[in-house]
Design a protein around this motif. Structure first.
Motif, PDB file in Angstrom:
ATOM      1  N   CYS A  89      94.485  93.235  22.392  1.00 27.80           N
ATOM      2  CA  CYS A  89      95.836  93.686  22.733  1.00 27.80           C
ATOM      3  C   CYS A  89      96.856  92.665  22.254  1.00 27.80           C
ATOM      4  O   CYS A  89      96.985  91.590  22.834  1.00 27.80           O
ATOM      5  CB  CYS A  89      95.973  93.900  24.239  1.00 27.80           C
ATOM      6  N   ALA A  90      97.574  93.043  21.197  1.00 29.29           N
ATOM      7  CA  ALA A  90      98.555  92.127  20.613  1.00 29.29           C
ATOM      8  C   ALA A  90      99.840  92.069  21.422  1.00 29.29           C
ATOM      9  O   ALA A  90     100.642  91.148  21.234  1.00 29.29           O
ATOM     10  CB  ALA A  90      98.862  92.552  19.177  1.00 29.29           C
ATOM     11  N   SER A  91     100.053  93.023  22.307  1.00 29.37           N
ATOM     12  CA  SER A  91     101.297  93.079  23.103  1.00 29.37           C
ATOM     13  C   SER A  91     100.945  93.211  24.588  1.00 29.37           C
ATOM     14  O   SER A  91     101.173  94.260  25.200  1.00 29.37           O
ATOM     15  CB  SER A  91     102.153  94.273  22.656  1.00 29.37           C
ATOM     16  N   GLY A 105     112.401  94.242  24.482  1.00 31.95           N
ATOM     17  CA  GLY A 105     112.920  95.331  23.651  1.00 31.95           C
ATOM     18  C   GLY A 105     112.374  95.303  22.239  1.00 31.95           C
ATOM     19  O   GLY A 105     112.635  96.206  21.455  1.00 31.95           O
ATOM     20  N   ALA A 106     111.599  94.262  21.919  1.00 36.52           N
ATOM     21  CA  ALA A 106     111.057  94.155  20.560  1.00 36.52           C
ATOM     22  C   ALA A 106     109.929  95.159  20.352  1.00 36.52           C
ATOM     23  O   ALA A 106     109.145  95.424  21.259  1.00 36.52           O
ATOM     24  CB  ALA A 106     110.525  92.744  20.326  1.00 36.52           C
ATOM     25  N   ASN A 107     109.879  95.709  19.148  1.00 32.57           N
ATOM     26  CA  ASN A 107     108.753  96.529  18.710  1.00 32.57           C
ATOM     27  C   ASN A 107     107.935  95.660  17.756  1.00 32.57           C
ATOM     28  O   ASN A 107     108.369  95.411  16.626  1.00 32.57           O
ATOM     29  CB  ASN A 107     109.288  97.780  18.011  1.00 32.57           C
ATOM     30  N   PRO A 119     112.464  85.255  17.399  1.00 30.73           N
ATOM     31  CA  PRO A 119     111.971  85.452  18.757  1.00 30.73           C
ATOM     32  C   PRO A 119     110.449  85.586  18.786  1.00 30.73           C
ATOM     33  O   PRO A 119     109.799  85.644  17.735  1.00 30.73           O
ATOM     34  CB  PRO A 119     112.672  86.741  19.202  1.00 30.73           C
ATOM     35  N   ALA A 120     109.873  85.627  19.994  1.00 30.99           N
ATOM     36  CA  ALA A 120     108.418  85.531  20.152  1.00 30.99           C
ATOM     37  C   ALA A 120     107.670  86.578  19.328  1.00 30.99           C
ATOM     38  O   ALA A 120     106.623  86.270  18.738  1.00 30.99           O
ATOM     39  CB  ALA A 120     108.054  85.650  21.631  1.00 30.99           C
ATOM     40  N   ASP A 121     108.166  87.819  19.284  1.00 30.95           N
ATOM     41  CA  ASP A 121     107.455  88.855  18.519  1.00 30.95           C
ATOM     42  C   ASP A 121     107.407  88.508  17.035  1.00 30.95           C
ATOM     43  O   ASP A 121     106.397  88.723  16.364  1.00 30.95           O
ATOM     44  CB  ASP A 121     108.103  90.225  18.738  1.00 30.95           C
ATOM     45  N   GLU A 122     108.498  87.945  16.529  1.00 33.35           N
ATOM     46  CA  GLU A 122     108.522  87.578  15.100  1.00 33.35           C
ATOM     47  C   GLU A 122     107.645  86.358  14.835  1.00 33.35           C
ATOM     48  O   GLU A 122     107.010  86.252  13.777  1.00 33.35           O
ATOM     49  CB  GLU A 122     109.961  87.305  14.648  1.00 33.35           C
ATOM     50  N   GLN A 123     107.588  85.438  15.807  1.00 34.91           N
ATOM     51  CA  GLN A 123     106.692  84.282  15.654  1.00 34.91           C
ATOM     52  C   GLN A 123     105.231  84.739  15.621  1.00 34.91           C
ATOM     53  O   GLN A 123     104.435  84.250  14.817  1.00 34.91           O
ATOM     54  CB  GLN A 123     106.911  83.294  16.798  1.00 34.91           C
ATOM     55  N   LEU A 124     104.887  85.691  16.496  1.00 30.01           N
ATOM     56  CA  LEU A 124     103.512  86.208  16.500  1.00 30.01           C
ATOM     57  C   LEU A 124     103.224  86.940  15.188  1.00 30.01           C
ATOM     58  O   LEU A 124     102.163  86.750  14.570  1.00 30.01           O
ATOM     59  CB  LEU A 124     103.308  87.143  17.690  1.00 30.01           C
TER      60      LEU A 124
END
Ligand SMILES: [Zn+2]
Length: 336
Positions: A89-91, A105-107, A119-124
């Motif tokens: 599970c990546a999210s 709110g990030a997809n 932000p964290a989603d872009e870092q991942l």
């Protein structure tokens, strides 16, 4: 030396089974110094290809998360020739909330290739793109329609330009052994995980296994059997490759006109069911207006003939939301 602020607690270059975490730095009102932990498993055994299996990019799509969790828990090095890396599970925060998007709110599936300073989603996304994708020959990204859409359960691919890569992706798509296989285009913008994986010339295998907010036992079985068969097909998992007796139905959703969007905000009524064949001009749905009893519903018509492969699962609809997808029935030979 990586410029990523994300770290992995296990060494992915060694043999054996390891269970660890990706650690994504974050800071919140209640925890100034915090990490988002994303479990990762590596099962490696000598020479062979590397497969990277990712579930839960979207939190409300449990099919892939459960198939990947079962694989991660059960897989042992003696079953493997090469390496299988699984991120069930990546999210995880979105999964806990049973939402498509992260609480921010990030997809995550619009965050690729990502950024080490975003932000964290872009870092991942950046860590996956720069540290994990380069290790992999095959990248499996398991999706479904989530809460908002019902899909025919299919494996899928984009039509990539590189003929060798495309052939490998077709074979990977067929190896899931779904009744339906879909060639699709992305009408939702940029930043897909599979888009970055395709750009890196990986064999990318993806799915849309049902959806609508719930999962049947049949879909769980299809997620597990398809995932295992794809891994056998690419030679990283032991066992005989299973080949379908009856060829799948090929769905070509490669034209904008295949994707029918709500002309106005309202309450959506479907007039068609999954798998139904429709003609161009046939009514497929109606938009109703709760505040306007005097107003007739607005009918939405198919722009092309074909097979209904997606129906919106949530009635409350905003203008521009996808309500029905009608795909052309393709020939297997078109994929050669
Ligand atoms: Zn998804």
């Amino acid at each position: 030396m990586s410029d990523s602020p994300v770290s992995c607690t296990i060494d992915l270059t060694v043999d054996g089974k390891q269970v660890g975490m990706l650690r994504v730095p974050r800071s919140s009102n209640l925890a100034g110094w915090s990490n988002l932990w994303i479990p990762i498993v590596s099962v490696a055994n000598g020479e062979g290809p590397t497969a990277l299996v990712i579930g839960g990019v979207h939190g409300d799509e449990p099919e892939g998360q459960i198939a990947a969790l079962n694989l991660a828990r059960e897989l042992q090095p003696e079953h493997v020739a090469g390496r299988v890396i699984v991120i069930p599970c990546a999210s995880p925060e979105a999964s806990r909330a049973y939402t498509r998007l992260w609480p921010s709110g990030a997809n995550l599936n619009r965050s690729f290739p990502g950024s080490p300073t975003g932000p964290a989603d872009e870092q991942l996304a950046h860590f996956l793109s720069t540290e994990l994708f380069p290790l992999a020959d095959v990248i499996v990204d398991i999706h479904s329609g989530g809460r908002n859409a019902l899909h025919l359960p299919w494996s899928e691919m984009h039509w990539v330009d590189d003929a060798t890569q495309r052939r490998q992706m077709v074979d990977g798509m067929l190896a899931w052994n779904t009744d339906w296989c879909c060639v699709y285009i992305d009408i939702g913008g940029t930043g897909l995980l599979v888009g970055e994986a395709e750009r890196q010339r990986k064999i990318v295998v993806s799915t849309e296994l049902g959806g609508g907010g719930h999962v049947t036992a049949e879909i769980h079985r299809l997620a597990a059997s398809g995932l295992a068969n794809v891994l056998r097909h690419v030679g990283v998992l032991e066992g005989e490759v299973v080949v379908r007796e009856k060829p799948p139905t090929i769905l070509m959703a490669t034209e904008l006109d295949n994707y029918l969007l709500a002309p106005e905000s309202g309450l959506f009524e479907t007039l068609v069911d999954l798998g139904q064949r429709v003609e161009a001009g046939q009514p497929v749905g109606r938009m109703h207006f709760l505040e306007r009893l005097d107003r007739e519903p607005e009918t939405v018509y198919a722009k092309t003939g074909g097979i209904v492969c997606v129906v919106r699962a949530v009635a409350t609809t905003e203008q521009g939301d996808s309500i029905v997808v009608v795909a052309r029935a393709g020939e297997r030979s078109e994929l050669d």
